[in-house]
Each structure stands twice: as structure tokens, then as C-alpha cells.
Design a protein around this motif. Structure first.
Motif, PDB file in Angstrom:
ATOM      1  N   THR A  28     -12.744   5.630  -3.257  1.00 22.60           N
ATOM      2  CA  THR A  28     -12.179   4.480  -2.546  1.00 22.60           C
ATOM      3  C   THR A  28     -13.283   3.561  -2.041  1.00 22.60           C
ATOM      4  O   THR A  28     -13.190   2.332  -2.127  1.00 22.60           O
ATOM      5  N   PHE A  37     -13.595  -0.402  -3.250  1.00 23.19           N
ATOM      6  CA  PHE A  37     -13.289  -1.488  -2.322  1.00 23.19           C
ATOM      7  C   PHE A  37     -14.505  -2.048  -1.592  1.00 23.19           C
ATOM      8  O   PHE A  37     -14.491  -3.206  -1.178  1.00 23.19           O
ATOM      9  N   ALA A  69      -5.294   3.982  -4.671  1.00 25.49           N
ATOM     10  CA  ALA A  69      -6.062   2.740  -4.754  1.00 25.49           C
ATOM     11  C   ALA A  69      -5.480   1.796  -5.795  1.00 25.49           C
ATOM     12  O   ALA A  69      -5.334   0.596  -5.561  1.00 25.49           O
ATOM     13  N   LEU A 117      -6.292  -4.677  -4.685  1.00 25.80           N
ATOM     14  CA  LEU A 117      -7.446  -4.157  -5.396  1.00 25.80           C
ATOM     15  C   LEU A 117      -7.775  -5.061  -6.579  1.00 25.80           C
ATOM     16  O   LEU A 117      -6.947  -5.303  -7.461  1.00 25.80           O
ATOM     17  N   TRP A 159     -10.671  -8.460   2.099  1.00 23.68           N
ATOM     18  CA  TRP A 159     -10.444  -7.017   1.997  1.00 23.68           C
ATOM     19  C   TRP A 159     -10.979  -6.293   3.224  1.00 23.68           C
ATOM     20  O   TRP A 159     -10.299  -5.445   3.811  1.00 23.68           O
ATOM     21  N   ARG A 168      -8.092  -4.339   5.299  1.00 22.70           N
ATOM     22  CA  ARG A 168      -7.929  -2.903   5.095  1.00 22.70           C
ATOM     23  C   ARG A 168      -8.669  -2.052   6.111  1.00 22.70           C
ATOM     24  O   ARG A 168      -8.232  -0.945   6.445  1.00 22.70           O
TER      25      ARG A 168
END
Length: 479
Positions: A30, A34, A81, A87, A95, A99
């Protein structure tokens, strides 16, 4: 299987997280997807689609080679994800904010405060400085220096520090991207301290502006005093300005709050003020080691009549500049600017005169600019031997057409937003350096003065005549 995208994921995990297929922990995939891939510079459009196709094949290979436990771990994390609609689509700033913030910060994140679209009524036109001076002011910020050191410490120690006084600001402003595995640098940190400065120059102003935005979002009560200080020059300093002082956005002297140049630049970054064409530029002094971005800013503002005290500012540069050195600076902009800006470069080289000839000769050996080079030597009465190619003539014609279109756009803009304060006649005369020679006649100069100079009466038909001259010249160039 597209091995390239899988190799990129594995390389980033190894280089940034110390992870490989023999030493993999939950959450690392992850983090790569990201927090590392968006800044890697190695992804291309459509990388997410490639990864969605390649990753199940990669997991299958892991199972076939006896790594079933690792395959289960990666497959479970990828399933979550890959189902996230952001994404591969959201920019890194969005982002990080979307997030990571809520899970990293104890207090809620409020985004209800927006920077103002317009200055208060009665305010002057915002004035900016050369890009290098704004970058220098941003780089001198004590607060940003502290945030840089803090983000560096968090990253190197791989440990979040939510109790630290800078943690919330660092997360919100994108200096740190919290991660369940290891905190990573955010976009502000990448702008301030790029991994490879030879490939990605530092952009301290970008990091500064985002930090300034967050400070005001967190302290909305400061917006009105800042607007008042801009309108009036100073205002009574409210409480809670310590961060703004450390940032370098304001000064507080004897209880009076004033905005710095970079503070003004940060306050008006929305609406039409997000467009630098609407700002006045204070170019300061000419200097020998001008960055190209500075000279582009200067020439762009000059072509839009947006320099502070334009005629005086331009004359000061010509008085201070070493003629040939200035000519070389201008010539080397040729491939980076177009239309009326390039025509202004051409006009300034004419203003330097024959002393600029050694520099302009560089245009003659560049296919895209050689047509303009021959035009320049013809214009100063020193024609050069040789004949421009068809392509170089086409490029020169295209640039002249673009400069005519830019002039028309300038006239339309000033009709919609009359300059306040009005343009002095000496500034309007500067347009003679920004328009093609074929329409640089005394009649056009007179029309420009009557259309743009509010101290002169515009006669019926002046604007139509001027626009007709522009249209006719454009048509002749295209025939």
C-alpha cells in the motif's frame, strides 16, 4: 505479464522500505502504491491499468514458486488498494490529504476556508517579484526550514511523531505522508528538497505556498486582517501571527502587521489572480546571472504592459545591462517564448542595436529561429548573406501571427478589465516593442494611445480601425 511495472514496485519497496520478497511486511505494498509510485518518475500514463493486469499474474507466479503465504498477503492488500477509485487518478497532494490525514491526525481536518478571490475594494493591484527572488524568500523561511528538518527526522527514523508541535502542519501541508509502514516524504518535501536536484530543481515557493494555505486554513480569523493590511499597507496585528512571522509572510513592527512580497503572492492565488498576467511585476535591477525563468517573467510582463512603472523599469535595465551580455540572455530565450513575448525579445534586441549582432548570429544557425535572425539583421540595416529556408520563414510568420493574436487579446482584456490605476502614455508606447514591425507605424501608435490611454479621448471608430489593421496584417501574413 508486464514485468516492468512489477519490477518498479519491487525496486521502490527495496530502495525506500528495505523490503524484498524474503522480507515483506503487511502495509508495504500500500505504501509503494500510494506514497512512492506517484513521485518515482518511472510511471507512465496507464500504469494503473498495466498493474491491475500484471499483478494477478505475479501473485500466481509466487504461488507456483512456493511463496503462498506472501501471495496471500499481497493479494489481500492489492484487492483493497485496486478497488480504491482514487488509485492512479488522484494527484499526490489530494491523495495525501484524502487518505492519510484523518487517520494520522487526532483533530478533524477542516477545509471550509478558501483564500480570497479578489482583494478588498480600494486595494492596489497585486505586485509580485521575480521568480528567483520569491524562491529566495521562500527558502529563507524559518518555519519551512524547521518543517524540512522535522520531515527529514521522521523519514530517517521511520517513526511518526503525532505529539510533535509540527506534526499536524507537516501532514496537512504535504511535508510528510503518514504510512502504516513507514512515513514518506510528501509533495511539499519533494518540492523543497528533490531527490535529484540535477533532474528536478527545487521549488521552494511551491512548498511555501502550500504551507501558507494550510496555516490560513487552520487560522481563518487571520484572513481578514491580511486583506486589510494589503489594502492599507499595515493594520493592527491580531493575535496568533507567530506562524506567519516564522513563515516569512508578514512582519510585525510596533504592533502593526504588514505583508511581505511573498506573503502577497500567497494571499492571492485563486480566480483571475491565479493568472500571472494580471499581476504587476517589480523586476528590480538587471543582473548578469539572470535565471531564464526570471527573464521569461520579465519579458512576459513587459509584453502585457504589466511591469511596475514600465517605461522607467525597462530603461533602467538597458542603462544597467552590459549590452552584449543582455543580448545573449535575450537570444537564448528564443526557443522558450512565443508570440508577443518573442516579438518583445526581438524588439529589445533591436533597441540594443548593432552591439547585439554577435548574439543574434546564434539564431541564424538554429532552424526554428533563423528566419527571425535574418529579419533582425535586415531591420538594423546590416543584411546577412544567405536565404531563409521555407520552414524558417513559416516559423517566423507563425510567430508574427501569434503576436497579432496576442495583441488583440490584450486589447480585449483591457476592455474587460480596465487597468487601475490607468496606464500612463509612456507605458503604452512600450507596445511598439511587442508588435510586428509591419504594423509599428505612427498611426498604430496613435490609435493604441487613444484606445488604452484614459487621459486621451477615444474617437469614434478608433478601436474598429485598430482591430481592422491587426486583422488585415494577419490575413496578409497567412496568404
Amino acid at each position: 505479464m508486464d514485468e516492468e511495472i512489477i519490477e518498479l514496485v519491487l525496486d521502490l519497496a527495496k530502495d525506500e522500505l528495505g523490503a524484498d520478497l524474503d522480507n515483506w511486511h503487511a502495509g508495504q505494498l500500500t505504501t509503494v502504491l500510494f506514497d512512492l509510485l506517484p513521485y518515482s518518475g518511472g510511471v507512465r500514463p496507464g500504469w494503473m491499468d498495466e498493474l491491475r493486469v500484471a499483478f494477478p499474474q505475479f501473485v500466481t507466479i509466487l504461488r507456483q514458486t512456493g511463496r503462498g503465504q506472501l501471495a496471500d498477503l499481497l493479494a489481500g492488500e492489492a484487492a483493497v488498494a485496486f478497488n480504491d477509485p482514487l488509485l492512479g487518478k488522484a494527484d499526490p497532494v489530494s491523495w495525501c490529504q484524502y487518505r492519510r490525514q484523518q487517520e494520522a491526525l487526532t483533530a478533524p481536518v477542516e477545509h471550509s476556508v478558501e483564500l480570497p478571490l479578489e482583494p478588498l475594494p480600494g486595494s492596489p493591484t497585486p505586485v509580485t517579484e521575480m521568480p528567483s527572488r520569491l524562491d529566495a524568500a521562500a527558502a529563507a523561511s524559518d518555519l519551512l526550514d524547521d518543517l524540512h528538518e522535522f520531515a527529514l527526522d521522521v523519514y530517517l527514523n521511520k517513526q511518526e511523531q503525532p505529539e510533535h508541535s509540527l506534526w499536524r502542519l507537516a501532514v496537512l501541508a504535504g511535508w510528510i505522508c503518514p504510512s502504516p509502514v513507514s512515513p514518506q516524504y510528501g509533495p511539499a518535501m519533494h518540492a523543497w528538497d528533490p531527490d535529484d536536484p540535477t533532474l528536478t530543481p527545487a521549488q521552494p515557493l511551491k512548498a511555501w505556498l502550500e504551507t501558507y494555505r494550510v496555516v490560513l486554513t487552520e487560522s481563518p480569523e487571520l484572513v481578514d486582517p491580511l486583506l486589510t493590511a494589503f489594502r492599507d499597507g499595515t493594520t493592527v496585528a491580531p493575535g496568533g501571527t507567530e506562524l506567519l512571522e516564522r513563515l516569512g509572510a508578514v512582519t510585525v513592527v510596533d504592533g502593526k502587521l504588514g505583508l511581505t512580497a511573498v506573503g502577497v503572492r500567497g494571499l492571492f492565488t485563486r480566480g483571475r489572480w491565479a493568472d500571472p498576467e494580471y499581476w504587476l511585476l517589480d523586476p528590480g535591477q538587471w543582473w548578469a546571472n539572470l535565471r531564464s525563468v526570471d527573464l521569461i517573467a520579465f519579458m512576459t510582463a513587459a509584453s502585457k504592459l504589466c511591469l511596475v512603472d514600465q517605461a522607467w523599469s525597462v530603461q533602467r535595465w538597458f542603462d544597467q545591462a552590459e549590452p552584449l551580455e543582455f543580448a545573449y540572455q535575450l537570444v537564448r530565450l528564443g526557443s522558450h517564448v512565443h508570440g508577443t513575448v518573442l516579438n518583445t525579445v526581438f524588439g529589445y534586441l533591436l533597441r540594443i542595436g548593432l552591439e547585439a549582432a554577435p548574439a543574434v548570429e546564434e539564431w541564424l544557425v538554429t532552424e526554428e529561429l533563423s528566419g527571425l535572425g535574418w529579419m533582425w539583421f535586415d531591420a538594423i540595416g546590416a543584411p546577412m548573406a544567405g536565404i531563409p529556408t521555407e520552414h524558417s520563414r513559416y516559423v517566423a510568420t507563425t510567430e508574427m501571427v501569434q503576436s497579432l493574436d496576442d495583441l488583440r487579446a490584450l486589447l480585449d482584456r483591457y476592455a474587460e478589465y480596465p487597468p487601475d490605476p490607468p496606464l500612463p502614455g509612456t507605458t503604452i508606447d512600450e507596445l511598439t516593442y511587442s508588435i510586428p514591425l509591419r504594423i509599428g507605424t505612427p498611426r498604430v501608435t496613435t490609435l493604441l494611445q487613444r484606445v488604452l490611454n484614459t487621459e486621451l479621448a477615444e474617437e469614434p471608430g478608433d478601436r474598429d480601425e485598430l482591430l481592422g489593421i491587426i486583422a488585415a496584417a494577419r490575413q496578409q501574413l497567412l496568404e
